[in-house]
Design an enzyme around this catalytic site. Sequence first.
Site, short mmCIF file in Angstrom:
data_model
loop_
_atom_site.label_atom_id
_atom_site.label_comp_id
_atom_site.label_asym_id
_atom_site.label_seq_id
_atom_site.Cartn_x
_atom_site.Cartn_y
_atom_site.Cartn_z
N ASN A 9 0.87 -1.18 0.00
CA ASN A 9 0.00 0.00 0.00
C ASN A 9 0.90 1.23 0.00
OD1 ASN A 9 -1.78 2.05 0.45
ND2 ASN A 9 -2.42 1.39 2.49
N LYS A 11 0.11 4.27 -0.20
CA LYS A 11 -0.48 5.45 0.44
C LYS A 11 -0.21 6.69 -0.43
CE LYS A 11 -0.07 3.08 4.81
NZ LYS A 11 0.12 3.11 6.25
N HIS A 96 -9.41 1.47 4.80
CA HIS A 96 -8.13 1.59 5.50
C HIS A 96 -8.32 2.53 6.70
CE1 HIS A 96 -4.02 2.54 6.46
NE2 HIS A 96 -3.69 1.43 5.82
N GLU A 98 -6.63 4.83 7.84
CA GLU A 98 -6.35 6.25 7.57
C GLU A 98 -7.54 6.91 6.90
OE1 GLU A 98 -2.69 5.42 5.55
OE2 GLU A 98 -1.82 4.81 7.47
N GLU A 168 -5.49 -4.80 10.29
CA GLU A 168 -4.40 -3.88 10.57
C GLU A 168 -4.68 -3.14 11.88
OE1 GLU A 168 -2.30 -2.73 6.61
OE2 GLU A 168 -3.93 -1.33 6.97
N GLY A 174 2.72 2.04 10.80
CA GLY A 174 3.71 3.10 10.68
C GLY A 174 4.42 3.44 11.98
N SER A 214 3.43 -2.37 10.30
CA SER A 214 4.88 -2.50 10.51
C SER A 214 5.43 -3.86 10.10
CB SER A 214 5.23 -2.18 11.97
OG SER A 214 4.93 -0.82 12.25
P1 13P Z 1 3.19 0.21 7.56
O1 13P Z 1 3.64 -1.10 6.94
O2 13P Z 1 3.97 1.37 7.07
O3 13P Z 1 3.10 0.10 9.04
O4 13P Z 1 1.69 0.45 7.03
C1 13P Z 1 0.76 -0.55 7.15
C2 13P Z 1 -0.45 -0.19 6.39
O5 13P Z 1 -1.19 0.68 6.78
C3 13P Z 1 -0.69 -0.89 5.13
O6 13P Z 1 -1.97 -0.62 4.65
#
Ligand code: 13P
Length: 253
Positions: A9, A11, A96, A98, A168, A174, A214
């Site tokens: 992803n 982002k 997601h 976010e 997640e 992150g 992560s």
């Molecule tokens: P990270 O791997 O950067 O922690 O992000 C995970 C994520 O949100 C994937 O959709």
Amino acid sequence: MRKKLLVGNWKMNKTPEEAKAFALSSKELVDYALAHDIDVGVAPTFVCLQTVVENANKKMIIAAQNVNEHDHGAYTGEISIPMLKAVGISWVILGHSERREYNNETSEACNLKIKALLASDMTPLYCCGESLEIFEKGETKEFVEKQIRAGFAGLNAEEAKKVVIAYEPIWAIGTGKSATKEIAEDTIAFIRGVLASLFGEEAAEEIRILYGGSVKPGNVAEYMSQKDIDGALVGGASLEVESYHQLIEGMIK
Ligand code: 13P
């Protein structure tokens, strides 16, 4: 037997030029992963989708990071399913954390999108996961169950089988603070149980459930060793081809 799956992803990262460079240099990696029975994909931003489709290995899964459930109309800033299809996209990430946090995306809104995608023969990658506060209160399962029930509302077993889930935990995204493999497996096995109660054992056994939060080349193998974890949805570690390659190596182990 569920096929392993790695999705990067991206982002809000990469210009079209950077996305094209990744697409070109990951071509052989996709064949390598498939030779080891691992499906691989990336989810670029909307403006990069077309160039990634044109330059990546044709067998790479390329996902959008959102979609609107309406085909067209007065929805400023939105992108529709026919538009994605027109540039060769057949997978979409939905819900997601976010987008839930910054764009008020709810499980109910995701449900409409899931239904619209399935009606167009596309694959929804539906995300769920709890905040640190909910995790610390020990309410992860109730919370995630609600997200799953609302996201899958009104689907039959055949439709449900076509959805891919990513669990997640928000506190692991992150932050470098990944969930232990035991925590990830416990919640993902629980999700599979919820799916079994909704759609029957057979359907629940077919639905792919990824872990995200992560995930790095150094820990992906631990997750893959778990019975119910079928792959990973990876943010930061999916941005560079070398690290993406190492994630695939970790999944092969
Ligand atoms: P990270 O791997 O950067 O922690 O992000 C995970 C994520 O949100 C994937 O959709």
